[in-house]
Write a protein that holds these residues in place. Structure first.
Motif, PDB file in Angstrom:
ATOM      1  N   LEU A  48     -21.214  16.980  -6.999  1.00  6.06           N
ATOM      2  CA  LEU A  48     -21.613  17.424  -5.559  1.00  6.06           C
ATOM      3  C   LEU A  48     -22.602  17.752  -4.888  1.00  6.06           C
ATOM      4  O   LEU A  48     -22.941  17.460  -3.744  1.00  6.06           O
ATOM      5  CB  LEU A  48     -21.148  19.124  -5.825  1.00  6.06           C
ATOM      6  CG  LEU A  48     -19.354  19.441  -5.950  1.00  6.06           C
ATOM      7  CD1 LEU A  48     -19.128  20.747  -6.164  1.00  6.06           C
ATOM      8  CD2 LEU A  48     -17.933  18.148  -5.539  1.00  6.06           C
ATOM      9  N   TYR A  49     -23.633  18.217  -5.436  1.00  8.97           N
ATOM     10  CA  TYR A  49     -25.178  18.389  -4.656  1.00  8.97           C
ATOM     11  C   TYR A  49     -25.645  18.786  -5.452  1.00  8.97           C
ATOM     12  O   TYR A  49     -26.862  18.085  -4.439  1.00  8.97           O
ATOM     13  CB  TYR A  49     -25.523  20.729  -4.629  1.00  8.97           C
ATOM     14  CG  TYR A  49     -23.715  21.216  -3.982  1.00  8.97           C
ATOM     15  CD1 TYR A  49     -23.273  20.515  -2.783  1.00  8.97           C
ATOM     16  CD2 TYR A  49     -22.824  21.760  -4.596  1.00  8.97           C
ATOM     17  CE1 TYR A  49     -22.540  20.757  -2.443  1.00  8.97           C
ATOM     18  CE2 TYR A  49     -22.126  22.043  -3.875  1.00  8.97           C
ATOM     19  CZ  TYR A  49     -21.482  21.947  -2.668  1.00  8.97           C
ATOM     20  OH  TYR A  49     -20.379  22.028  -2.002  1.00  8.97           O
ATOM     21  N   THR A 127     -24.281  28.615  -5.916  1.00  6.79           N
ATOM     22  CA  THR A 127     -23.831  27.536  -5.322  1.00  6.79           C
ATOM     23  C   THR A 127     -22.145  27.997  -5.014  1.00  6.79           C
ATOM     24  O   THR A 127     -21.152  27.816  -4.720  1.00  6.79           O
ATOM     25  CB  THR A 127     -23.379  26.123  -5.791  1.00  6.79           C
ATOM     26  OG1 THR A 127     -23.468  26.663  -7.060  1.00  6.79           O
ATOM     27  CG2 THR A 127     -24.405  25.786  -5.529  1.00  6.79           C
ATOM     28  N   THR A 128     -22.036  29.987  -6.068  1.00  2.27           N
ATOM     29  CA  THR A 128     -20.481  30.575  -5.668  1.00  2.27           C
ATOM     30  C   THR A 128     -20.947  31.774  -5.156  1.00  2.27           C
ATOM     31  O   THR A 128     -22.215  31.878  -5.066  1.00  2.27           O
ATOM     32  CB  THR A 128     -20.755  30.883  -7.240  1.00  2.27           C
ATOM     33  OG1 THR A 128     -21.350  31.853  -7.455  1.00  2.27           O
ATOM     34  CG2 THR A 128     -20.301  29.858  -7.751  1.00  2.27           C
ATOM     35  N   ASN A 166     -22.581  26.185   3.023  1.00  2.00           N
ATOM     36  CA  ASN A 166     -21.260  25.491   3.589  1.00  2.00           C
ATOM     37  C   ASN A 166     -21.066  25.195   1.485  1.00  2.00           C
ATOM     38  O   ASN A 166     -20.343  24.408   1.025  1.00  2.00           O
ATOM     39  CB  ASN A 166     -22.344  24.139   3.292  1.00  2.00           C
ATOM     40  CG  ASN A 166     -21.644  23.347   5.193  1.00  2.00           C
ATOM     41  OD1 ASN A 166     -21.877  24.501   5.681  1.00  2.00           O
ATOM     42  ND2 ASN A 166     -23.209  22.830   5.259  1.00  2.00           N
ATOM     43  N   THR A 167     -21.604  25.985   1.165  1.00  7.87           N
ATOM     44  CA  THR A 167     -21.661  25.134  -0.720  1.00  7.87           C
ATOM     45  C   THR A 167     -19.539  26.306  -0.822  1.00  7.87           C
ATOM     46  O   THR A 167     -18.536  25.695  -2.396  1.00  7.87           O
ATOM     47  CB  THR A 167     -22.040  26.057  -1.907  1.00  7.87           C
ATOM     48  OG1 THR A 167     -22.646  27.042  -1.509  1.00  7.87           O
ATOM     49  CG2 THR A 167     -23.835  24.990  -1.638  1.00  7.87           C
ATOM     50  N   LYS A 169     -16.925  25.811   0.764  1.00  3.56           N
ATOM     51  CA  LYS A 169     -16.240  25.164   1.281  1.00  3.56           C
ATOM     52  C   LYS A 169     -15.464  23.909   0.208  1.00  3.56           C
ATOM     53  O   LYS A 169     -14.749  23.648   0.118  1.00  3.56           O
ATOM     54  CB  LYS A 169     -16.599  24.448   1.962  1.00  3.56           C
ATOM     55  CG  LYS A 169     -17.335  24.720   3.594  1.00  3.56           C
ATOM     56  CD  LYS A 169     -17.885  23.598   4.562  1.00  3.56           C
ATOM     57  CE  LYS A 169     -18.155  24.241   6.000  1.00  3.56           C
ATOM     58  NZ  LYS A 169     -17.415  25.019   6.857  1.00  3.56           N
ATOM     59  N   THR A 170     -16.642  24.309  -0.699  1.00  2.00           N
ATOM     60  CA  THR A 170     -15.922  23.685  -2.553  1.00  2.00           C
ATOM     61  C   THR A 170     -15.458  24.319  -3.363  1.00  2.00           C
ATOM     62  O   THR A 170     -14.859  24.150  -4.610  1.00  2.00           O
ATOM     63  CB  THR A 170     -17.125  22.700  -3.462  1.00  2.00           C
ATOM     64  OG1 THR A 170     -18.099  23.526  -3.444  1.00  2.00           O
ATOM     65  CG2 THR A 170     -17.039  21.041  -2.042  1.00  2.00           C
ATOM     66  N   LEU A 171     -15.843  25.844  -3.159  1.00  2.00           N
ATOM     67  CA  LEU A 171     -15.245  26.380  -3.715  1.00  2.00           C
ATOM     68  C   LEU A 171     -14.143  27.206  -4.385  1.00  2.00           C
ATOM     69  O   LEU A 171     -13.258  26.827  -3.561  1.00  2.00           O
ATOM     70  CB  LEU A 171     -16.392  27.970  -3.939  1.00  2.00           C
ATOM     71  CG  LEU A 171     -16.056  29.144  -5.200  1.00  2.00           C
ATOM     72  CD1 LEU A 171     -17.086  28.957  -6.012  1.00  2.00           C
ATOM     73  CD2 LEU A 171     -16.879  30.188  -4.647  1.00  2.00           C
ATOM     74  N   PRO A 172     -13.995  26.968  -5.589  1.00  2.00           N
ATOM     75  CA  PRO A 172     -12.083  27.325  -6.164  1.00  2.00           C
ATOM     76  C   PRO A 172     -11.770  29.336  -5.423  1.00  2.00           C
ATOM     77  O   PRO A 172     -13.027  29.499  -5.332  1.00  2.00           O
ATOM     78  CB  PRO A 172     -12.316  26.988  -7.070  1.00  2.00           C
ATOM     79  CG  PRO A 172     -13.130  25.880  -7.987  1.00  2.00           C
ATOM     80  CD  PRO A 172     -14.432  26.416  -6.982  1.00  2.00           C
TER      81      PRO A 172
END
Length: 354
Positions: A48-49, A127-128, A166-167, A169-172
């Protein structure tokens, strides 16, 4: 961009919070002293990053260590993987480690940075939600041991914390909820107005409103920064940040690391701490109900595993880092927005709430 400072005299460092920070090339490079960089990440975050971060580092010699994802990977074995990589690739004392990931990556990378050649620079890029509001700030670094969570580690501060919201947005959704446990913790332990703010804005938080999330993360980081500045090595005040963790760490260790997310175990642990305070006539029934309701709103557990006995809890609690002279110590809320350390908890108190 929002910036705040963790004030530790000559080891002070900034926390930058904004959507889209990964596109700001000069920000990250400004915290790197030499030319060598090693990015430590995991196999979920890397696709992702990792490329976005490496694009910001075109003027540096960059390599990476990609670990498997999960709390079960925060081990001495993976610590050695990082060390072996640094040695095999001839990284020197002017190397900078970058922790790109959640709390597991931040903790193990920070510990590696503290130990490699007796200390090299490192940068936190959490990122979380949990790592953005809590674990990336304050310099607690560690790995787990089968007999206890975070029992092998060091206090070692980063050069900077860079939070790109923005991270999220991809977090479950389960990981986002786990982060909310640490957010709620700040309100319970020392800020009644913030607890009320979370309750008032819970629908917008659950909808991931960018403005609300940025405000929430900033508030949590400021609270953590203030406490760390006052008590860096947890001699007193900082121990309050462990609200819910005495129970939560016992749950994680007993169930096996990764079966319960850290935030899930802390959520259950905070309710248990509130029930303990209530049993000791320190916290009202109404405040227990408010704490439980807000935690439940974010789909977090409010009780421990049915399979855990009192003896299971006590066995793990005996190794808790807050204990002094073999005496158990608990962080308990005495009101929403106020908490204290107690060493007068009896087995009878615990038996009644567990």
């Amino acid at each position: 961009m929002t910036q705040l400072i963790v004030d530790l005299d000559d080891r002070s460092y900034p926390i930058h919070i904004e959507a889209g920070l990964f596109s700001q090339q000069r920000l990250l490079s400004s915290f790197i002293a030499g030319k060598r960089v090693c990015i430590v990440t995991n196999d979920v975050v890397a696709p992702l990053y990792l490329d976005a971060i490496k694009t910001n580092l075109i003027d540096f010699d960059v390599d990476e260590v990609i670990l498997p994802d999960g709390e079960s990977q925060k081990t001495l074995e993976n610590f050695e993987v990082i060390m072996s990589h640094l040695l095999q690739n001839v990284h020197g004392r002017d190397t900078t480690l970058i922790a790109l990931g959640g709390g597991v990556i931040g903790d193990i990378t920070g510990f590696a940075a503290a130990c490699y050649q007796r200390g090299v620079n490192f940068i936190q890029i959490p990122t979380t939600l949990l790592s953005q509001v809590d674990s990336s700030v304050g310099g607690k670094t560690a790995v787990n041991h089968p007999l206890g969570k975070n029992m092998i580690g060091a206090f070692y501060q980063p050069k900077a914390v860079i939070v790109d919201i923005n991270t999220l947005k991809t977090l479950p959704s389960r990981e986002f909820a786990a982060g909310m446990a640490e957010v709620i913790k700040y309100g319970i332990l020392g800020d009644a107005a913030f607890f009320q703010w979370i309750d008032d804005n819970k629908a917008l938080i659950a909808a991931h409103d960018d403005t609300i999330l940025a405000e929430m993360i900033l508030k949590c980081c400021q609270c953590k920064a203030d406490i760390v500045a006052a008590d860096e090595t947890e001699a007193g005040l900082r121990a309050l940040l462990n609200l819910g963790h005495t129970f939560g760490h016992a749950i994680e260790a007993e169930q096996g690391y990764g079966q319960w997310l850290h935030g899930e175990a802390v959520a259950a642990g905070m309710v248990q701490a509130a029930q303990l305070a209530n049993e000791m006539d320190l916290l009202s029934d109404n405040d227990v109900a408010r704490i439980k309701a807000l935690i439940e709103y974010f789909d977090l557990p409010v009780s421990g595993p049915d399979t855990m006995s009192l003896d299971d809890y006590l066995r793990h609690m005996a190794r808790d880092k807050k204990n002094i002279a073999g005496k158990l110590r608990f962080i308990v809320p005495t009101a929403i927005g106020k908490s204290e350390i107690r060493d007068d908890v009896t087995a009878q108190h615990l038996a009644k709430i567990l």
